[in-house]
Design an enzyme around this catalytic site. Structure first.
Site, PDB file in Angstrom:
ATOM      1  N   GLU A   1      -4.727  16.993  -9.919  1.00  0.00           N
ATOM      2  CA  GLU A   1      -5.386  17.373 -11.156  1.00  0.00           C
ATOM      3  C   GLU A   1      -6.886  17.580 -10.976  1.00  0.00           C
ATOM      4  O   GLU A   1      -7.717  17.048 -11.716  1.00  0.00           O
ATOM      5  CB  GLU A   1      -5.132  16.334 -12.263  1.00  0.00           C
ATOM      6  CG  GLU A   1      -5.337  16.920 -13.658  1.00  0.00           C
ATOM      7  CD  GLU A   1      -4.868  16.013 -14.771  1.00  0.00           C
ATOM      8  OE1 GLU A   1      -5.694  15.680 -15.633  1.00  0.00           O
ATOM      9  OE2 GLU A   1      -3.678  15.633 -14.782  1.00  0.00           O
TER      10      GLU A   1
ATOM     11  N   LYS B   1       6.656  22.841 -14.182  1.00  0.00           N
ATOM     12  CA  LYS B   1       5.804  21.736 -13.744  1.00  0.00           C
ATOM     13  C   LYS B   1       5.647  21.756 -12.230  1.00  0.00           C
ATOM     14  O   LYS B   1       4.562  21.508 -11.707  1.00  0.00           O
ATOM     15  CB  LYS B   1       6.360  20.391 -14.203  1.00  0.00           C
ATOM     16  CG  LYS B   1       5.435  19.243 -13.801  1.00  0.00           C
ATOM     17  CD  LYS B   1       5.577  18.018 -14.647  1.00  0.00           C
ATOM     18  CE  LYS B   1       4.457  17.022 -14.315  1.00  0.00           C
ATOM     19  NZ  LYS B   1       4.568  15.789 -15.114  1.00  0.00           N
TER      20      LYS B   1
ATOM     21  N   HIS C   1       6.468   9.099 -27.514  1.00  0.00           N
ATOM     22  CA  HIS C   1       5.530   9.958 -26.787  1.00  0.00           C
ATOM     23  C   HIS C   1       5.639  11.419 -27.238  1.00  0.00           C
ATOM     24  O   HIS C   1       4.637  12.062 -27.563  1.00  0.00           O
ATOM     25  CB  HIS C   1       5.785   9.852 -25.285  1.00  0.00           C
ATOM     26  CG  HIS C   1       4.917  10.757 -24.469  1.00  0.00           C
ATOM     27  ND1 HIS C   1       3.569  10.546 -24.304  1.00  0.00           N
ATOM     28  CD2 HIS C   1       5.210  11.901 -23.789  1.00  0.00           C
ATOM     29  CE1 HIS C   1       3.056  11.510 -23.544  1.00  0.00           C
ATOM     30  NE2 HIS C   1       4.033  12.341 -23.217  1.00  0.00           N
TER      31      HIS C   1
ATOM     32  N   LYS D   1       2.522  11.336 -10.829  1.00  0.00           N
ATOM     33  CA  LYS D   1       1.615  10.486 -11.601  1.00  0.00           C
ATOM     34  C   LYS D   1       2.350   9.212 -11.991  1.00  0.00           C
ATOM     35  O   LYS D   1       3.398   9.269 -12.638  1.00  0.00           O
ATOM     36  CB  LYS D   1       1.153  11.209 -12.871  1.00  0.00           C
ATOM     37  CG  LYS D   1       0.004  12.173 -12.676  1.00  0.00           C
ATOM     38  CD  LYS D   1      -0.457  12.657 -14.049  1.00  0.00           C
ATOM     39  CE  LYS D   1      -1.672  13.538 -13.955  1.00  0.00           C
ATOM     40  NZ  LYS D   1      -2.139  13.957 -15.291  1.00  0.00           N
TER      41      LYS D   1
ATOM     42  N   ARG E   1      -3.803  21.751 -12.903  1.00  0.00           N
ATOM     43  CA  ARG E   1      -2.787  20.800 -13.359  1.00  0.00           C
ATOM     44  C   ARG E   1      -3.100  20.240 -14.744  1.00  0.00           C
ATOM     45  O   ARG E   1      -2.196  19.825 -15.476  1.00  0.00           O
ATOM     46  CB  ARG E   1      -2.632  19.666 -12.344  1.00  0.00           C
ATOM     47  CG  ARG E   1      -1.565  18.654 -12.764  1.00  0.00           C
ATOM     48  CD  ARG E   1      -1.216  17.678 -11.670  1.00  0.00           C
ATOM     49  NE  ARG E   1      -0.266  16.688 -12.148  1.00  0.00           N
ATOM     50  CZ  ARG E   1       0.490  15.915 -11.384  1.00  0.00           C
ATOM     51  NH1 ARG E   1       0.420  16.020 -10.070  1.00  0.00           N
ATOM     52  NH2 ARG E   1       1.321  15.043 -11.905  1.00  0.00           N
TER      53      ARG E   1
ATOM     54  N   ASN F   1      -1.517  18.903 -19.852  1.00  0.00           N
ATOM     55  CA  ASN F   1      -1.930  17.943 -20.867  1.00  0.00           C
ATOM     56  C   ASN F   1      -2.043  18.554 -22.264  1.00  0.00           C
ATOM     57  O   ASN F   1      -2.644  17.936 -23.152  1.00  0.00           O
ATOM     58  CB  ASN F   1      -3.283  17.315 -20.483  1.00  0.00           C
ATOM     59  CG  ASN F   1      -3.179  16.438 -19.256  1.00  0.00           C
ATOM     60  OD1 ASN F   1      -2.181  15.751 -19.061  1.00  0.00           O
ATOM     61  ND2 ASN F   1      -4.192  16.468 -18.416  1.00  0.00           N
TER      62      ASN F   1
ATOM     63  N   ARG G   1       0.811  -1.231   0.000  1.00  0.00           N
ATOM     64  CA  ARG G   1       0.000   0.000   0.000  1.00  0.00           C
ATOM     65  C   ARG G   1       0.840   1.275   0.000  1.00  0.00           C
ATOM     66  O   ARG G   1       0.360   2.343   0.368  1.00  0.00           O
ATOM     67  CB  ARG G   1      -0.995   0.011   1.169  1.00  0.00           C
ATOM     68  CG  ARG G   1      -2.014  -1.125   1.098  1.00  0.00           C
ATOM     69  CD  ARG G   1      -3.065  -1.010   2.187  1.00  0.00           C
ATOM     70  NE  ARG G   1      -4.058  -2.051   2.041  1.00  0.00           N
ATOM     71  CZ  ARG G   1      -3.958  -3.277   2.562  1.00  0.00           C
ATOM     72  NH1 ARG G   1      -2.870  -3.595   3.268  1.00  0.00           N
ATOM     73  NH2 ARG G   1      -4.911  -4.162   2.396  1.00  0.00           N
TER      74      ARG G   1
ATOM     75  N   GLU H   1       8.439  17.881 -24.836  1.00  0.00           N
ATOM     76  CA  GLU H   1       7.845  18.229 -23.541  1.00  0.00           C
ATOM     77  C   GLU H   1       8.485  19.485 -22.951  1.00  0.00           C
ATOM     78  O   GLU H   1       7.838  20.246 -22.235  1.00  0.00           O
ATOM     79  CB  GLU H   1       7.959  17.056 -22.562  1.00  0.00           C
ATOM     80  CG  GLU H   1       7.068  15.865 -22.881  1.00  0.00           C
ATOM     81  CD  GLU H   1       5.617  16.047 -22.426  1.00  0.00           C
ATOM     82  OE1 GLU H   1       5.228  17.184 -22.067  1.00  0.00           O
ATOM     83  OE2 GLU H   1       4.877  15.049 -22.444  1.00  0.00           O
TER      84      GLU H   1
ATOM     85  N   HIS I   1      -2.089  10.936 -26.911  1.00  0.00           N
ATOM     86  CA  HIS I   1      -2.265   9.606 -26.310  1.00  0.00           C
ATOM     87  C   HIS I   1      -3.028   8.677 -27.254  1.00  0.00           C
ATOM     88  O   HIS I   1      -2.738   7.476 -27.336  1.00  0.00           O
ATOM     89  CB  HIS I   1      -2.992   9.721 -24.977  1.00  0.00           C
ATOM     90  CG  HIS I   1      -2.110  10.160 -23.854  1.00  0.00           C
ATOM     91  ND1 HIS I   1      -2.597  10.466 -22.603  1.00  0.00           N
ATOM     92  CD2 HIS I   1      -0.769  10.339 -23.782  1.00  0.00           C
ATOM     93  CE1 HIS I   1      -1.592  10.817 -21.817  1.00  0.00           C
ATOM     94  NE2 HIS I   1      -0.477  10.747 -22.510  1.00  0.00           N
TER      95      HIS I   1
ATOM     96  N   HIS J   1      -1.972  16.276 -25.300  1.00  0.00           N
ATOM     97  CA  HIS J   1      -1.992  14.886 -24.865  1.00  0.00           C
ATOM     98  C   HIS J   1      -3.278  14.143 -25.232  1.00  0.00           C
ATOM     99  O   HIS J   1      -3.266  12.914 -25.347  1.00  0.00           O
ATOM    100  CB  HIS J   1      -1.771  14.793 -23.348  1.00  0.00           C
ATOM    101  CG  HIS J   1      -0.341  15.018 -22.961  1.00  0.00           C
ATOM    102  ND1 HIS J   1       0.344  16.182 -23.260  1.00  0.00           N
ATOM    103  CD2 HIS J   1       0.554  14.228 -22.292  1.00  0.00           C
ATOM    104  CE1 HIS J   1       1.576  16.104 -22.795  1.00  0.00           C
ATOM    105  NE2 HIS J   1       1.726  14.933 -22.223  1.00  0.00           N
TER     106      HIS J   1
END
Length: 367
Positions: free
Chosen positions: A238, A228, A266, A144, A242, A246, A123, A186, A253, A249
């Site tokens: 997010e 960032k 990417h 993330k 935030r 993206n 956990r 990026e 994606h 993206h």
């Protein structure tokens, strides 16, 4: 050595950027109270391991750490539940406990995968990012972590902040040119969303960045990480701002998924996506110079700005329907208001997106 602090209260952490930092890995982990009583698990890939795994292990052992390692195949295909289970098996067999830490030594794929292992093992255990690609200056910051589902990228994941990010610029010198270009997409993105002057600086210093000039690269990565960090510090999970990270993206994606997570890197997919976002902004009456300036900037980095002509729009749109940002026939898009400022648009219609996908297939590539 440059230092950027990510301010998140008791989860705050530093990003160290400089040359030769792998040599100081044991010292820096000790400084940030990574326990020496429990074994560490280093996750890396088969491209990085031959060059840097033994060095990292040596420096950690010299500081009194015990380590186990797991090497995955390089590439986006390793961000899967099957590989995740294999890494978890290594962690269990190595006897990691609640005081252990997982170290990601590699690019964004390794960071996301190792971070998800750290977030879910018992956990949650400590996590250290040691990025070895330019692209990972984005993915290694912000917490993330995820693996992909065949239908959608990053659909299975968590938020799990690292204890520190250790960015040794020397590890970037062996990157293939295509990986360099992908990573710089990026870097450019951070300028486009936040800082017009930095976006312009990137364009003016494109040849130095592509040539891996370390002073220029160190400055660019510090700026990118700083932007960032500012965004993440204000919205860790997010729930609002935030999402501006993206930019490009939503389309990007989907392109990665349609290409089977291998045809486009990417940063290449995000580059095309950022052109698409600029097109959408233009169609909604935003500043007329956004599209030509965005495209020109990306072309300076030899990045793609068009969808391959033989890719089907319906397949791309179908992949977008599985995106976390799709809701009831509308999509959430990040659109530029101008260079250096973006907004979150929640009412982008499928018809608007289909039109842009068509235009991106017809777009002329000048790289």
């Amino acid at each position: 050595m440059r230092t950027v602090q990510v301010e998140l209260g008791d989860r705050s952490y530093p990003i160290y950027i400089g040359e030769g930092l792998l040599e100081r890995a044991g010292e820096l982990l000790t400084l940030h109270q990574i326990s020496r009583k429990s074994k560490l698990l280093i996750v890396t890939d088969d491209h990085i391991a031959p060059d840097y795994l033994a060095l990292l292990e040596d420096r950690l052992h010299a500081e009194g750490y015990q380590t186990a390692s797991h090497i995955v195949q390089s590439g986006e295909a390793s961000k899967s539940l099957r590989i995740y289970e294999e890494v978890m098996t290594t962690a269990i067999q190595a006897g990691l406990d609640r005081s252990s830490a997982v170290i990601a030594l590699g690019g964004g794929v390794v960071g996301d995968l190792a971070g998800f292992v750290a977030a879910s093992y018992m956990r949650g255990v400590d996590f250290v990012q040691i990025p070895t690609t330019i692209l990972a200056h984005d993915s290694s910051v912000g917490g993330k972590v995820a693996v992909n589902h065949p239908l959608a990228k990053n659909m299975i994941g968590a938020f799990h902040q690292p204890k520190l990010v250790l960015y040794d610029l020397n590890t970037l010198l062996t990157l293939p040119p295509r990986e360099v270009r992908s990573g710089l997409a990026e870097v450019v993105k951070h300028g486009l969303i936040w800082d017009e002057a930095f976006a312009d600086w990137c364009g003016e210093h494109a040849s130095e960045l592509l040539g891996l000039n370390l002073p220029a690269l160190g400055y660019a990565l510090e700026k990118g990480c700083s932007i960032k960090a500012q965004v993440v510090s204000g919205d860790e999970r997010e729930n609002g701002q935030r999402a501006i990270l993206n930019l490009g993206h939503t389309i990007g994606h989907a392109l990665e998924a349609v290409g089977g997570y291998g045809t486009l890197l990417h940063g290449e997919a995000i580059s095309i996506g950022m052109v698409g976002s600029a097109m959408l902004a233009a169609s909604r009456g935003k500043s007329a110079d956004i599209l030509p300036r965005t495209k020109s900037l990306l072309e300076k980095f030899e990045l793609p700005t068009a969808i391959p002509a033989d890719w089907e729009e319906e397949a791309i749109l179908s992949a977008m329907m599985h995106d976390k940002k799709f809701r009831e026939d509308q999509m959430v898009f990040i659109l530029p208001e101008r260079i250096g400022q973006v907004s979150i648009v929640k009412d982008m219609t499928v018809a608007e997106v289909k039109d842009v996908l068509r235009r991106l297939r017809e777009e002329k590539q000048h790289v």
